[in-house]
Structure formats: C-alpha cells, structure tokens
Design a protein around this motif. Structure first.
Motif, PDB file in Angstrom:
ATOM      1  N   ARG A   1       0.838  -1.117   0.021  1.00  0.00           N
ATOM      2  CA  ARG A   1      -0.035  -0.141  -0.133  1.00  0.00           C
ATOM      3  C   ARG A   1       0.782   1.219  -0.014  1.00  0.00           C
ATOM      4  NH1 ARG A   1      -1.489   2.908   4.143  1.00  0.00           N
ATOM      5  NH2 ARG A   1      -1.191   0.763   5.453  1.00  0.00           N
ATOM      6  N   PRO A   2       1.839   1.432   0.822  1.00  0.00           N
ATOM      7  CA  PRO A   2       2.488   2.852   0.793  1.00  0.00           C
ATOM      8  C   PRO A   2       3.428   3.059  -0.420  1.00  0.00           C
ATOM      9  CG  PRO A   2       3.013   1.475   3.173  1.00  0.00           C
ATOM     10  CD  PRO A   2       2.454   0.421   1.863  1.00  0.00           C
ATOM     11  N   TYR A   3       3.583   2.164  -1.322  1.00  0.00           N
ATOM     12  CA  TYR A   3       4.371   2.308  -2.593  1.00  0.00           C
ATOM     13  C   TYR A   3       3.808   2.126  -3.647  1.00  0.00           C
ATOM     14  CZ  TYR A   3       7.059   1.506   1.782  1.00  0.00           C
ATOM     15  OH  TYR A   3       7.965   1.517   2.946  1.00  0.00           O
ATOM     16  N   ARG A   4       2.444   1.915  -3.572  1.00  0.00           N
ATOM     17  CA  ARG A   4       1.824   1.505  -4.968  1.00  0.00           C
ATOM     18  C   ARG A   4       1.586   2.787  -5.920  1.00  0.00           C
ATOM     19  NH1 ARG A   4      -3.341  -1.147  -1.769  1.00  0.00           N
ATOM     20  NH2 ARG A   4      -2.269  -2.997  -1.219  1.00  0.00           N
ATOM     21  N   ARG A   5       2.118   3.899  -5.471  1.00  0.00           N
ATOM     22  CA  ARG A   5       1.746   5.174  -6.252  1.00  0.00           C
ATOM     23  C   ARG A   5       3.177   5.598  -6.956  1.00  0.00           C
ATOM     24  NH1 ARG A   5      -2.550   9.179  -2.909  1.00  0.00           N
ATOM     25  NH2 ARG A   5      -4.141   7.700  -2.980  1.00  0.00           N
ATOM     26  N   ALA A   6       3.812   4.800  -7.250  1.00  0.00           N
ATOM     27  CA  ALA A   6       5.216   5.127  -7.990  1.00  0.00           C
ATOM     28  C   ALA A   6       4.895   5.934  -9.058  1.00  0.00           C
ATOM     29  CB  ALA A   6       6.034   3.952  -8.303  1.00  0.00           C
ATOM     30  N   LYS A   7       5.348   7.269  -9.270  1.00  0.00           N
ATOM     31  CA  LYS A   7       4.908   8.137 -10.356  1.00  0.00           C
ATOM     32  C   LYS A   7       6.026   8.181 -11.550  1.00  0.00           C
ATOM     33  CE  LYS A   7       2.309  10.862  -6.944  1.00  0.00           C
ATOM     34  NZ  LYS A   7       2.660  10.063  -5.820  1.00  0.00           N
ATOM     35  N   PRO A   8       5.828   8.919 -12.691  1.00  0.00           N
ATOM     36  CA  PRO A   8       6.738   9.048 -13.613  1.00  0.00           C
ATOM     37  C   PRO A   8       7.518  10.318 -12.912  1.00  0.00           C
ATOM     38  CG  PRO A   8       4.619   8.909 -14.606  1.00  0.00           C
ATOM     39  CD  PRO A   8       4.324   8.933 -13.327  1.00  0.00           C
ATOM     40  N   PHE A   9       8.631  10.420 -13.348  1.00  0.00           N
ATOM     41  CA  PHE A   9       9.855  11.522 -13.106  1.00  0.00           C
ATOM     42  C   PHE A   9       9.518  12.729 -13.607  1.00  0.00           C
ATOM     43  CE2 PHE A   9      11.878   7.516 -12.649  1.00  0.00           C
ATOM     44  CZ  PHE A   9      12.188   7.595 -10.945  1.00  0.00           C
ATOM     45  N   MET A  10       9.032  13.901 -12.823  1.00  0.00           N
ATOM     46  CA  MET A  10       8.740  15.155 -13.751  1.00  0.00           C
ATOM     47  C   MET A  10       9.764  16.024 -13.907  1.00  0.00           C
ATOM     48  SD  MET A  10       5.599  14.419 -13.997  1.00  0.00           S
ATOM     49  CE  MET A  10       4.961  15.965 -14.598  1.00  0.00           C
ATOM     50  N   ALA A  11       9.890  16.711 -14.929  1.00  0.00           N
ATOM     51  CA  ALA A  11      11.117  17.745 -15.297  1.00  0.00           C
ATOM     52  C   ALA A  11      10.703  19.010 -14.351  1.00  0.00           C
ATOM     53  CB  ALA A  11      10.874  17.925 -16.794  1.00  0.00           C
ATOM     54  N   PRO A  12      11.914  19.637 -13.852  1.00  0.00           N
ATOM     55  CA  PRO A  12      11.788  20.985 -13.466  1.00  0.00           C
ATOM     56  C   PRO A  12      11.702  21.784 -14.323  1.00  0.00           C
ATOM     57  CG  PRO A  12      13.887  20.127 -12.977  1.00  0.00           C
ATOM     58  CD  PRO A  12      13.232  19.036 -13.807  1.00  0.00           C
ATOM     59  N   ASP A  13      11.468  23.135 -14.039  1.00  0.00           N
ATOM     60  CA  ASP A  13      11.629  24.199 -14.748  1.00  0.00           C
ATOM     61  C   ASP A  13      13.064  24.273 -15.290  1.00  0.00           C
ATOM     62  OD1 ASP A  13       9.016  25.056 -14.517  1.00  0.00           O
ATOM     63  OD2 ASP A  13       9.438  26.393 -12.864  1.00  0.00           O
ATOM     64  N   GLY A  14      13.329  24.724 -16.623  1.00  0.00           N
ATOM     65  CA  GLY A  14      14.600  24.775 -17.197  1.00  0.00           C
ATOM     66  C   GLY A  14      15.002  23.722 -17.847  1.00  0.00           C
ATOM     67  N   ILE A  15      14.144  22.912 -18.107  1.00  0.00           N
ATOM     68  CA  ILE A  15      14.562  21.698 -18.862  1.00  0.00           C
ATOM     69  C   ILE A  15      13.542  21.799 -20.212  1.00  0.00           C
ATOM     70  CG2 ILE A  15      14.268  19.117 -19.415  1.00  0.00           C
ATOM     71  CD1 ILE A  15      16.410  19.629 -17.382  1.00  0.00           C
ATOM     72  N   VAL A  16      14.333  21.466 -21.322  1.00  0.00           N
ATOM     73  CA  VAL A  16      13.557  21.573 -22.518  1.00  0.00           C
ATOM     74  C   VAL A  16      13.862  20.259 -23.350  1.00  0.00           C
ATOM     75  CG1 VAL A  16      13.928  24.009 -22.907  1.00  0.00           C
ATOM     76  CG2 VAL A  16      15.511  22.519 -23.774  1.00  0.00           C
ATOM     77  N   THR A  17      12.853  19.700 -24.154  1.00  0.00           N
ATOM     78  CA  THR A  17      12.960  18.767 -25.187  1.00  0.00           C
ATOM     79  C   THR A  17      13.026  18.873 -26.364  1.00  0.00           C
ATOM     80  OG1 THR A  17      10.580  18.036 -25.080  1.00  0.00           O
ATOM     81  CG2 THR A  17      11.835  17.261 -23.353  1.00  0.00           C
ATOM     82  N   ALA A  18      13.546  18.082 -27.124  1.00  0.00           N
ATOM     83  CA  ALA A  18      13.681  18.584 -28.719  1.00  0.00           C
ATOM     84  C   ALA A  18      13.926  17.134 -29.472  1.00  0.00           C
ATOM     85  CB  ALA A  18      14.881  19.412 -29.155  1.00  0.00           C
ATOM     86  N   ASP A  19      13.273  17.172 -30.567  1.00  0.00           N
ATOM     87  CA  ASP A  19      13.351  15.956 -31.510  1.00  0.00           C
ATOM     88  C   ASP A  19      14.581  16.224 -32.044  1.00  0.00           C
ATOM     89  OD1 ASP A  19      10.950  15.110 -30.828  1.00  0.00           O
ATOM     90  OD2 ASP A  19       9.694  15.842 -32.367  1.00  0.00           O
ATOM     91  N   ILE A  20      15.559  14.773 -32.052  1.00  0.00           N
ATOM     92  CA  ILE A  20      16.970  14.963 -32.540  1.00  0.00           C
ATOM     93  C   ILE A  20      17.180  13.871 -33.481  1.00  0.00           C
ATOM     94  CG2 ILE A  20      19.302  14.822 -31.823  1.00  0.00           C
ATOM     95  CD1 ILE A  20      18.072  17.199 -30.623  1.00  0.00           C
ATOM     96  N   ASP A  21      17.956  14.126 -34.338  1.00  0.00           N
ATOM     97  CA  ASP A  21      18.127  13.241 -35.606  1.00  0.00           C
ATOM     98  C   ASP A  21      19.447  12.326 -34.764  1.00  0.00           C
ATOM     99  OD1 ASP A  21      18.898  11.750 -37.893  1.00  0.00           O
ATOM    100  OD2 ASP A  21      20.412  13.052 -38.262  1.00  0.00           O
ATOM    101  N   PRO A  22      19.037  11.041 -34.664  1.00  0.00           N
ATOM    102  CA  PRO A  22      20.269  10.100 -33.770  1.00  0.00           C
ATOM    103  C   PRO A  22      21.548  10.239 -34.774  1.00  0.00           C
ATOM    104  CG  PRO A  22      18.361   8.878 -34.787  1.00  0.00           C
ATOM    105  CD  PRO A  22      17.807  10.230 -34.778  1.00  0.00           C
ATOM    106  N   ALA A  23      21.445  10.189 -36.149  1.00  0.00           N
ATOM    107  CA  ALA A  23      22.694  10.182 -36.798  1.00  0.00           C
ATOM    108  C   ALA A  23      23.679  11.188 -36.730  1.00  0.00           C
ATOM    109  CB  ALA A  23      22.162  10.019 -38.257  1.00  0.00           C
ATOM    110  N   SER A  24      22.833  12.540 -36.506  1.00  0.00           N
ATOM    111  CA  SER A  24      23.812  13.605 -36.646  1.00  0.00           C
ATOM    112  C   SER A  24      23.871  14.294 -35.314  1.00  0.00           C
ATOM    113  CB  SER A  24      23.271  14.713 -37.862  1.00  0.00           C
ATOM    114  OG  SER A  24      21.897  15.047 -37.510  1.00  0.00           O
ATOM    115  N   GLY A  25      22.783  13.911 -34.324  1.00  0.00           N
ATOM    116  CA  GLY A  25      22.988  14.755 -33.128  1.00  0.00           C
ATOM    117  C   GLY A  25      22.460  16.044 -33.411  1.00  0.00           C
ATOM    118  N   ARG A  26      21.887  16.580 -34.302  1.00  0.00           N
ATOM    119  CA  ARG A  26      21.193  17.969 -34.811  1.00  0.00           C
ATOM    120  C   ARG A  26      19.508  17.886 -34.873  1.00  0.00           C
ATOM    121  NH1 ARG A  26      25.018  19.207 -39.818  1.00  0.00           N
ATOM    122  NH2 ARG A  26      26.841  19.441 -38.714  1.00  0.00           N
ATOM    123  N   LEU A  27      19.046  18.792 -34.626  1.00  0.00           N
ATOM    124  CA  LEU A  27      17.597  18.950 -34.689  1.00  0.00           C
ATOM    125  C   LEU A  27      17.006  18.059 -35.828  1.00  0.00           C
ATOM    126  CD1 LEU A  27      16.686  22.666 -33.590  1.00  0.00           C
ATOM    127  CD2 LEU A  27      16.543  20.761 -32.258  1.00  0.00           C
TER     128      LEU A  27
END
Length: 842
Positions: A725-751
């Motif tokens: 019961r005390p551990y059933r609510r495992a949640k996704p890890f939330m990003a803090p302010d100051g984090i951005v996400t971007a779609d990256i081309d894995p072959a070149s490391g660029r956008l």
C-alpha cells in the motif's frame, strides 16, 4: 475408689502403659536426651533453612514478577504506517496491521482496540499506545480511503498513523522476541490446548500434581533415567523465572519453594498469564522465541486470537521440546505431536470427536514467510551499533527504552523473499559454469539496501544469505562498485551546461569509443570494454546506457577527474579515492549503503540525504531523548538530476538494465548495472531506492555481469514492494523548470527535420544547450543501437591478459600528452627529496 467404680472403669490395654513407661525411661536416660535434642535441633535447623531459602527465592521472584516478562529490555519497533485519503486498502487490511501491532477487538486491550463496521473501521489507541493519539473512524469507498474522522472533535483528517510493529526486544543480551499478553486476551481454545498438553489439573491443584509426581518417579526409577516430566505449569514457570532447564531431582528443591510462593502470591489466572508470556518456544532465525503471542506470529503469521484448533494444538505441542518439534524445521514431527495434543483435548472433552477428526486432517498451516526476514538481524545489529556509539550516556540494557526505527517489516519480508528467489537463480547459473563447492568455490553472498527515495530512511536491509551462518554485514562492506558509479561521472559532465561555456556537454555530445591509452601521472591507463567490443562515435546517452568504459573515461578526462571526485564525495561517498582515470570506472571501494545514499541526488531532485535508521527514542518515562531530523543538502542542480534520471531510464529501456523490463517490472524507474569483481544493480522509482550487491567474501572475481547476478534480485524485490500500500503510487519522474525537450536526428545529433534519414528521438537538455541547427548533409554518422547488449567493464585482470591479442592493427594510441591547463585531472606531481633540493638551486 469403690468396687462399683472400679468395676465400671475400662481396663487398660496390656502393654500400652508399658510402652509409655519405656519411652519415659528412654528420654530420661542420657542417650534419650541426646536423641531428643538432636531431633529438636534438626527440626529447628530445617525450619530455619527452609525459611531462609523460601525468603531468598521469594524475594527474587517478587523482583522478577514486578519487572514483568520484559525484564529491563529496550524494545525495537519498525516504522509506523500512515493511512492517507485515497489509499487503496480495506478495513480488513488495516485491522491486520493493527493486530500485528498488538491491537485487539477487546476494549480491555491496553495497546488499543478496533471495530470493523460496514465500509469503515474504528480505531481506539490504548494506554500503552506509543502515539497516544485520538481515536479515528476510517471510511472506505470503492476500495479506497474516502474519509478519516477524528472522534476527539469530530473533524476531518487527511491521514492518521498506525501503531508501529514490534521487531524485537533489543537489549536483553539474548536476542529474544515476545509479545505481551493479558490472560483475558488468551482464547480459551489455547488455554485448553496448553492444559491438555502440560497440566490438565492446573486449576484444581495447589501447584503440585501428586499423581504426575508419583508416575514420573515410578517411570524414572524403573528406567533409571530422568526423562519423565512431572512439572505443573506453576513449576515450569518457577523454572523459567530463575532456574535452568536441567532435568535433575537436585533442581526440584528450589523449584518447589518458588512454586509454593507463586501459588501463594498469584491467582491461577495470573500464573497462566506469566507462563504464557515467559514460555520458551525455540530459536527461529537469529532470535529466541518466548511466549504464545510471538509464537503465533512466527509460526502462523497470525494474532493468537485467530488460531484454529489444530494451530492451537501445534503451538501447545512445541512446549515439550521446542527444538525437536519446531514446525518450521521439522513439520512431520510437529504434526505427530500436534495430533497427540488433539487426542488429549478430545479425551479431556475440550473438543468433540468431529472436531478432532477435522483437526487431525488439517494442514499444519505454518507461515511460509521467512522469520529471518521479520527479525531483520543485520538491521538490528546496525541499530545496536549506533545506539552504543551515539548514546553512551544511556543504559539500554538496564532501562526499558522504546527505539522507533525506519524499518518497514513488510518490505523486509519482500526483500528476504526476493533475495532467496534471486540467489537461487544465481546459484543455478554458477553451477552450470562449474562453480561448485566440490571444485573449491565458496557460496556466493549478497546484500541489499532499500531506502525511501526522498528521506533516505532505511526501509529494508539484508547483509548476507544467512545471519546464523555469518554475521558479517555486507551492506557495510567496502567493494568496488564498477559501473554503478558511472552516473556520477555523467552528472559531473552535464554540470558543464550550467557554466555557460561555448561547448557544454549534453546527452548528444559525442566521443569515439575505441581502444585508447590515457596518460596520467606519467603512467598509461588502458581500460577495455566488456568483451572487447568498440562502437565508434557514440553519444553520451549511448555510452551510459550501454555502459561503455572508454567514453566514460573520456568524459571524465574532459571535465577533470577531480570534478568527479568532488561530486561523489558531496553525495556521501566518503571514500579514499584519487582523481585518476580509474575513478571513472568505479575502481575505488565503497559500501552498498553509501551507494544507496548517493543515489538520493538523482531520486530527490539533486538533494543528498544521508541514510538513517533510527527515527525516535523514548525513555521508560516517555521522554524523547532522540528525534532524527532530515538534513538534505543540495548537491546537484535539479535540472541536471532530472537529466540523469532520464538517462538512467534509458539504461532500463534499451541498455544493460533492459532485463528489468524483460522480467515484467513496468513502473517508471531508473538504474544502473555494475560489474567489477562483483555484480551490482542500483535503481530507483519515485518511492524507493534499492541497491543489490552480489559477490564472494574472499573478493575473488564473480565473472558474472550485474545484469545476470544483481538485477534479478532487484526486480523480484521491486515488483513485490510496489504492490504494498505505501508504495503503490510510483509516479513518472517530472521535469523541473529549465528543462527543454527536442526531437533529435540520432545520426547527426542535430535537430530533426523532414529530410533526415532516421526516425527522430526526443532528447532532454538544459534550456539553452539544445542544438540550434537542423540535420542534413555532411554530418558524421553516429552509431545506432537497438538490441540491449550487456557491455559493462571487463574485469581488469582479464582485460590486461587479452589486451595485446585483441588490439587491432590500425589502433591509434594517444601519445603521451604535454601538461594542459584545461585538464583538471592531472594534479601536481610530487617530487622526491633530491628533486626538491635541486629546485633550491634553480
């Protein structure tokens, strides 16, 4: 006298007056007077001796009874369980926890009582409750806690704390476990079973059963032995209070004196109550078990009031020979003894013939759980050591302190079960590889540390396979962590993004994974990858997820080895390490509990919290003498901590820890494998951190990757832990302010853009460090990885043996570099005495 009167008087019997005269003449004689004097002296001496010993034993027993069954012992409790609004639970689950903590359904229960109503449970703490909180009613709807009402002022609450469960009585020198009982708490079924087994005329005799004594004496004389028991319950209590268990007639005299005093001092109910709390029921795991309350919990996992007829008979049957009839070790012996007690209960008309037949055919019903897990012996030793070291002014052996710890007894059970299951798999794998005792291999050992992911409180701890065999606490033993240390290298590398430099290191920063010689302190260092595999140009994310050694050392070299050491030490790894290339690969020894604590900087948004295991201590008067307070320390920027969590999630998704998902653990989690001499896995959810170590005590090489040794144990534990019961609510890890996400081309490391040849992947960055240009044309190709491959570092000895044979012909080995200001890792070289003398003349 007249003749009529003389005729009416009865005639004197011939010889009677003669005998009297003879006695008078004998005692008038000198010899007779001596005999009479000796008789009087003997009687007086015997009376004095009897009075002396009676008073002696009576005084001792008075003191013993006044102290109660828990004589000058400090009690060790687990962590209290909190019940909150929205918790998924039921009234029955809450009641089970309350019963384990000593509550009952009787209002006279001194610890507390409860009452289950339709869709609700009422909880009333008693006078011996630790929290002394107000009564509550907890209501449920659709399997969740819907309302918590205080009955003190009829106001709503968001949570209430349940009574903590007793782990053991710590400081009695004998590692004993007991649960206090009152006579009214003992069900009549148990009373009847005990009387049938031990003393069926207990409530009728005055402490001694003459029929049993005569029978015992007759059998012992006939067989020339001392095997027959004639002891009543009162005599057994007398023996357990003060005497040894040696079965000889020489012990009977003091036993009789004590029994006489007990029968004079106490009622029969009080004698039975003391007996029920005092009786020895054998040794289970690393503890001695005393009393029916603890026996019911250990053998059946139940409160005494829940025992069935066959269970009560089995418990009563253990009394005669606790080691021989231990149901956990000798189930068939225990079954035979149980059935004898059931027959006695039927003959004494405590149960019917039908009840007897049903009980004889019933299974033993002993708990399949590990008593060793409930005992948590390595954890108890940990608490013991801290108390002795930190509270030297307090005598825990002479006072009844209450020590409230952080241990979750349910998690401890899950940890022990996971350890058994996982080690069985490891044993089978090692056996297939020829690692058997017949070939000189010792038994592999393991340790586990489980922390609250936010507070670093130790929730479960296992220091070895079997405490009875070895008391060495391997959770506190120093071993090389291998790749389990690498996250600190990458966290220090990502810190460069906070400095605002022109080329910050990000998850898409690339280095070459190829055979490389690193020069440090004028010495070459040539690490290898697992199985000698190299992957060319790789990103930081790929390097961490696949646990590549060469890229890890290269990143450490770029930022300076001292930056890695500084971060590790700030995270509680107070190891005697050097800022050398080897530090990047976890070559310096740390303790599993230190690694667990250090991982709080990832699970806790960059804050380090030192592991703790004692929450609160009260003395015998209820005064608080210790109250642990959390002292978090910001070690890592929350944004960098989140990026590391995201990278370690990749380890479980596609890297060396992908076996976690393959084994059915699907909750949001992050972690890292480790392979040095030993196997490691360190991982966490939003609720728990768990670190597992597997290896040999003599430090010989395990030659088994962390993904195949420690990871299976980790998965088994985390799956079961998050069902609680005390551990059933495992949640996704939330990003803090100051984090951005971007779609990256894995072959070149660029956008990524429409013209890229590979499907885009989402990557995380510190705001401002993400790529600004799009893929397309002329980009250097970066290796792609799809299948999870275990690529932890190869053990150093094996790497050295195979390095020359595996080096490709076209390998480019770095030349010895000149000192550079940009490389922080190269400390000033120490000079010898001759060198320092020559410097004077320069």
């Amino acid at each position: 006298m007249s003749r009529r009167a003389e005729a009416a008087s009865p005639p004197t019997k011939p010889g009677k007056s003669a005998k009297r005269g003879l006695l008078r003449r004998f005692f008038s004689h000198t010899i007779g007077k001596i005999v009479l004097a000796l008789g009087v002296l003997s009687f007086s001496s015997g009376l004095v001796i009897f009075s002396y010993f009676y008073y002696k034993y009576a005084t001792l027993i008075e003191q013993k009874l006044a102290q109660g069954p828990f004589v000058n012992t400090s009690k060790l409790f687990g962590a209290p369980q909190v019940v909150s609004l929205g918790d998924e639970t039921t009234p029955e689950e809450i009641a089970a926890g309350l019963r384990r903590a000593g509550y009952g359904e009787s209002r006279s229960n001194r610890m507390g009582w409860y009452q289950i109503r339709k869709g609700a449970i009422e909880v009333f703490p008693g006078v011996e409750s630790y929290f002394q909180q107000e009564a509550h009613v907890v209501r449920f709807q659709d399997g969740e806690v819907s309302q918590i009402i205080s009955l003190r002022d009829n106001t709503a609450r968001t949570q209430f704390w349940m009574e903590p469960e007793l782990i053991t009585n710590l400081f009695d020198r004998n590692r004993e476990k007991r649960r206090i009982l009152r006579f009214q708490d003992i069900p009549q079924l148990v009373v009847n079973a005990v009387l049938s087994a031990e003393d069926k005329r207990f409530f009728l005799h005055a402490g001694f059963d003459p029929f049993r004594i005569l029978k015992s004496a007759y059998v012992d004389i006939r067989t020339q032995s001392h095997t027959q028991g004639a002891s009543t319950l009162s005599m057994q209590l007398a023996r357990s209070l003060l005497l040894t268990t040696e079965r000889t007639w020489r012990r009977k005299a003091p036993e009789i004196l004590i029994t006489m005093h007990l029968e004079r001092k106490l009622t029969k109910e009080e004698i039975f109550e003391h007996y029920a709390n005092q009786i020895y029921l054998g040794r289970v795991g690393s503890f001695n078990i005393h009393g029916f309350g603890e026996g019911a919990q250990v053998f059946f996992g139940k409160d005494l009031r829940q025992l069935t007829t066959p269970e009560a008979a089995l418990l009563a049957g253990v009394i005669q020979s606790p080691s021989r009839f231990n149901p956990l070790r000798y189930p068939e012996r225990a079954r035979t003894r149980r059935n004898i007690i059931l027959l006695m209960m039927r003959d004494n008309r405590h149960i019917t013939q039908k009840e007897y037949e049903d009980a004889v055919n019933a299974p033993l019903g002993v708990s399949s759980g590990s008593s060793e897990s409930e005992d948590a012996p390595y954890f108890v030793d940990l608490v013991n050591s801290q108390l002795l070291a930190q509270f030297r002014d307090h005598d825990f052996q002479a006072n009844s302190y209450r020590v409230y710890t952080t241990l979750d007894v349910n998690l401890q059970k899950a940890a022990a079960e996971a350890m058994r299951t996982g080690l069985k798999e490891v044993d089978e794998l090692l056996t297939r590889r020829g690692r058997t005792a017949a070939k000189g291999w010792p038994q592999v050992q393991a340790a586990m540390v489980v922390l609250d992911a936010r507070t670093a409180e130790v929730k479960a701890l296992i220091g070895g396979r079997n405490y009875g065999t070895s008391q060495l606490n391997r959770a506190l033993a120093k071993r090389m962590p291998g790749s389990a240390f690498k996250p600190f290298v990458y966290a220090a590398a990502l810190n460069t993004g906070l400095e605002g430099g022109p080329k910050p290191i990000t998850p898409v920063t690339t280095v070459m994974d190829e055979p490389t010689t690193f020069w440090f302190d004028d010495k070459p260092y040539e690490p290898n990858n697992f199985k000698g595999e190299f992957h060319g140009l790789v990103t930081l994310r790929q390097a961490l997820s696949k646990s590549m050694n060469i890229p890890t050392v290269k990143f450490a070299e770029q930022i300076g080895y001292d930056a890695v050491v500084d971060l590790a030490r700030s995270a509680g790894l107070n190891m005697e390490i050097l800022a050398t290339p080897a530090v990047a690969l976890g070559a310096y020894e740390v303790k599993p509990i230190e690694i667990a604590g250090a991982y709080t900087i990832f699970s806790n948004r960059g804050e380090f919290v030192e592991p703790s295991w004692i929450k609160l201590i009260r003395d015998q008067d209820g005064k608080i003498i210790h109250n642990h307070k959390l002292e978090p320390k910001q070690v890592l920027d929350p944004r960098v901590a989140y990026m590391m969590v995201n990278l370690m999630e990749e380890v479980l998704r596609s890297g060396t820890g992908a076996g976690v998902r393959g084994r059915g653990f699907s909750l949001p989690a992050a972690g890292k494998t480790g392979t040095s001499h030993d196997g490691w896995f360190a991982g966490f959810t939003s609720e728990l951190i768990c670190v597992v170590w597997v290896g040999y005590d003599d430090n010989r090489e395990l030659k088994l990757e962390g993904s195949k040794s420690a990871l299976p144990i980790w998965v088994e534990f985390m799956k079961e832990a998050h069902r609680l019961r005390p551990y059933r609510r495992a949640k996704p890890f939330m990003a803090p302010d100051g984090i951005v996400t971007a779609d990256i081309d894995p072959a070149s490391g660029r956008l990524a853009s429409a013209g890229c040849g590979s499907p885009p992947k989402t990557e995380v960055f510190l705001a401002g460090t993400q790529p600004l240009d799009y893929c397309g044309g002329g980009a250097t190709q970066v290796a792609s990885f799809h299948e999870p491959v275990e690529t932890d570092e190869e053990p150093r000895e094996a790497a050295r043996e195979r390095r020359v044979a595996r080096r490709p012909a076209a390998v480019v080995v770095a030349e010895k570099p000149e000192p550079r200001e940009a490389v922080k890792a190269k400390p000033e070289q120490r000079k010898g005495i001759l060198g320092r003398i020559l410097d004077v003349f320069k």
